[in-house]
Motif scaffolding. Sequence first.
Motif, short mmCIF file in Angstrom:
data_model
loop_
_atom_site.label_atom_id
_atom_site.label_comp_id
_atom_site.label_asym_id
_atom_site.label_seq_id
_atom_site.Cartn_x
_atom_site.Cartn_y
_atom_site.Cartn_z
N ILE A 5 14.93 -29.20 7.26
CA ILE A 5 14.41 -27.14 6.17
C ILE A 5 13.49 -27.96 4.73
O ILE A 5 13.56 -29.51 3.88
N ASP A 6 12.45 -27.28 4.14
CA ASP A 6 11.85 -27.45 3.04
C ASP A 6 12.28 -27.77 1.58
O ASP A 6 12.66 -26.41 1.17
N THR A 7 13.18 -28.20 1.70
CA THR A 7 13.74 -28.51 0.07
C THR A 7 14.68 -29.46 -0.27
O THR A 7 14.74 -30.40 0.17
N VAL A 25 14.82 -32.87 6.36
CA VAL A 25 15.14 -32.92 5.62
C VAL A 25 13.32 -32.45 5.06
O VAL A 25 12.64 -34.49 5.34
N THR A 26 12.70 -31.99 4.63
CA THR A 26 11.24 -33.08 3.50
C THR A 26 11.77 -32.17 2.33
O THR A 26 11.53 -30.83 1.55
N THR A 27 10.76 -33.33 1.03
CA THR A 27 11.15 -33.20 0.10
C THR A 27 9.70 -33.21 -0.34
O THR A 27 8.94 -33.48 0.00
N ASN A 28 9.13 -32.60 -1.93
CA ASN A 28 7.52 -32.78 -2.07
C ASN A 28 8.98 -33.16 -4.53
O ASN A 28 9.40 -32.44 -4.66
N PRO A 29 6.85 -33.37 -4.67
CA PRO A 29 7.80 -33.87 -6.35
C PRO A 29 8.31 -32.35 -6.83
O PRO A 29 8.66 -32.18 -8.08
N THR A 30 7.68 -31.60 -6.54
CA THR A 30 7.85 -29.58 -6.64
C THR A 30 9.17 -29.68 -6.61
O THR A 30 9.60 -28.95 -7.47
N LEU A 31 9.45 -29.60 -5.50
CA LEU A 31 11.23 -29.23 -4.57
C LEU A 31 12.20 -30.12 -5.48
O LEU A 31 12.80 -29.55 -6.53
N LEU A 32 11.43 -31.44 -6.09
CA LEU A 32 13.25 -32.00 -6.88
C LEU A 32 12.95 -31.93 -7.84
O LEU A 32 13.56 -31.58 -9.17
N VAL A 82 8.40 -41.61 4.51
CA VAL A 82 7.69 -42.10 3.35
C VAL A 82 6.45 -40.68 3.20
O VAL A 82 5.81 -41.23 4.15
N LYS A 83 6.64 -40.38 1.91
CA LYS A 83 5.37 -38.96 2.41
C LYS A 83 4.34 -39.85 1.43
O LYS A 83 4.49 -39.86 0.47
N ILE A 84 3.59 -39.55 1.83
CA ILE A 84 2.33 -40.45 1.76
C ILE A 84 1.15 -39.31 1.58
O ILE A 84 0.46 -38.99 2.19
N PRO A 128 0.39 -30.17 8.19
CA PRO A 128 -1.03 -29.31 7.30
C PRO A 128 0.09 -28.41 7.31
O PRO A 128 1.04 -27.85 7.76
N PHE A 129 -0.70 -27.84 6.27
CA PHE A 129 -0.43 -27.02 4.79
C PHE A 129 -0.77 -25.93 5.22
O PHE A 129 -2.11 -25.12 4.38
N ILE A 130 -0.35 -25.02 6.06
CA ILE A 130 -0.91 -23.78 6.53
C ILE A 130 -0.63 -22.82 5.34
O ILE A 130 -1.64 -22.23 5.64
N GLY A 131 0.29 -22.40 5.17
CA GLY A 131 0.18 -21.86 4.07
C GLY A 131 -0.62 -21.48 2.74
O GLY A 131 -1.41 -19.97 3.42
N ARG A 132 -1.20 -22.72 2.08
CA ARG A 132 -2.07 -22.81 1.49
C ARG A 132 -3.12 -22.27 2.16
O ARG A 132 -4.39 -21.77 1.32
N LEU A 133 -3.91 -22.52 3.42
CA LEU A 133 -4.53 -22.14 3.72
C LEU A 133 -4.73 -20.98 4.52
O LEU A 133 -6.25 -19.79 3.56
N VAL A 162 4.08 -28.63 11.21
CA VAL A 162 3.94 -28.11 9.98
C VAL A 162 4.78 -27.66 9.10
O VAL A 162 5.58 -27.49 8.87
N ALA A 163 3.70 -27.53 7.56
CA ALA A 163 4.33 -27.39 6.60
C ALA A 163 3.67 -26.56 5.89
O ALA A 163 2.79 -25.48 6.41
N SER A 164 3.96 -26.04 4.65
CA SER A 164 3.55 -24.65 4.29
C SER A 164 4.14 -23.33 4.59
O SER A 164 3.43 -22.63 4.51
N ILE A 165 5.23 -23.21 5.27
CA ILE A 165 5.22 -22.19 5.97
C ILE A 165 6.30 -20.38 4.83
O ILE A 165 6.41 -21.05 4.36
N ARG A 166 5.45 -20.05 5.22
CA ARG A 166 5.48 -18.73 4.64
C ARG A 166 6.41 -17.59 4.96
O ARG A 166 7.53 -16.80 4.46
N HIS A 167 6.79 -17.47 6.95
CA HIS A 167 7.34 -16.48 7.05
C HIS A 167 7.36 -16.60 8.59
O HIS A 167 6.93 -17.74 9.30
N ALA A 182 8.89 -27.34 12.70
CA ALA A 182 8.28 -26.97 11.86
C ALA A 182 9.11 -27.42 10.61
O ALA A 182 10.59 -27.49 10.57
N THR A 183 8.22 -27.29 9.24
CA THR A 183 9.35 -27.00 8.45
C THR A 183 9.97 -26.23 7.22
O THR A 183 8.25 -26.16 6.86
N ILE A 184 10.64 -25.50 7.28
CA ILE A 184 11.49 -23.96 6.99
C ILE A 184 11.66 -24.26 5.16
O ILE A 184 12.46 -24.53 4.83
#
Length: 215
Positions: A5-7, A25-32, A82-84, A128-133, A162-167, A182-184
């Motif tokens: 889960i991407d949160t 779980v995946t987090t990122n600076p924006t989500l935190l 660790v996310k790099i 890979p950030f697919i939604g942003r592409l 697979v990240a940046s999933i939109r649907h 898939a991180t959803i």
Amino acid sequence: MKFFIDTANLDEIRQAKDFGLIDGVTTNPTLLSREQKDWRKQMQLVCQEVDGPVSLEVIGTTADEMLKEAKELVKYGPNVVVKIPMLMEGMKAVRKLSEMGIKTNVTVCFSPVQALLAAKAGAAYISPFIGRLDHLAQRGMDLVEEIVTIYRNYDFQTEVLVASIRHPLHVAEAALIGADVATIPYKVLFELAKHPMTDLGIESFLSDWKKSFGE
Ligand code: E4P
């Protein structure tokens, strides 16, 4: 296929966990930044909440800064990945961390050669950030396909996350390609179960039962 889960939101993580839907779980600076101000505490709570891998991202942009942060981040739990960010300095950090036995997730990946670099450096995951592409009118899923092919060609052990999933279609296509994870986002996770024909089918079964047998 593993579902992360991407949160960084604890309620979302708990609910998804209750349904037995998540492996990590995946987090990122924006989500935190959307959660409580004490990001250290939040990282710790997220790591305690799940047994599976939790990606926590570094903020530094030099290998030395990333390595210093990584050593702090792994203290939050044995499940920390660790996310790099995808930078040459990042690849230096990934190599060193992998030699130290620390798992890494190379993030903000937008090209197959970036993914190749990450795998050669010893990353545990590539994101890979697919939604942003897709938003730029480039097929994000083509990138996933290319990375999966490259990794299979050379038997890299790096998992394609697979990240940046939109649907839900993104999840379906990633699964058809054979991506590992898939991180959803929370909302999309629950949309996976939805289909109007399913709702209609259940409704008619229940109403037929009620007509014949009552409540
Ligand atoms: C992945 O680990 C990232 O957190 C995430 O999927 C970023 O995607 P978005 O900001 O485009 O939704």
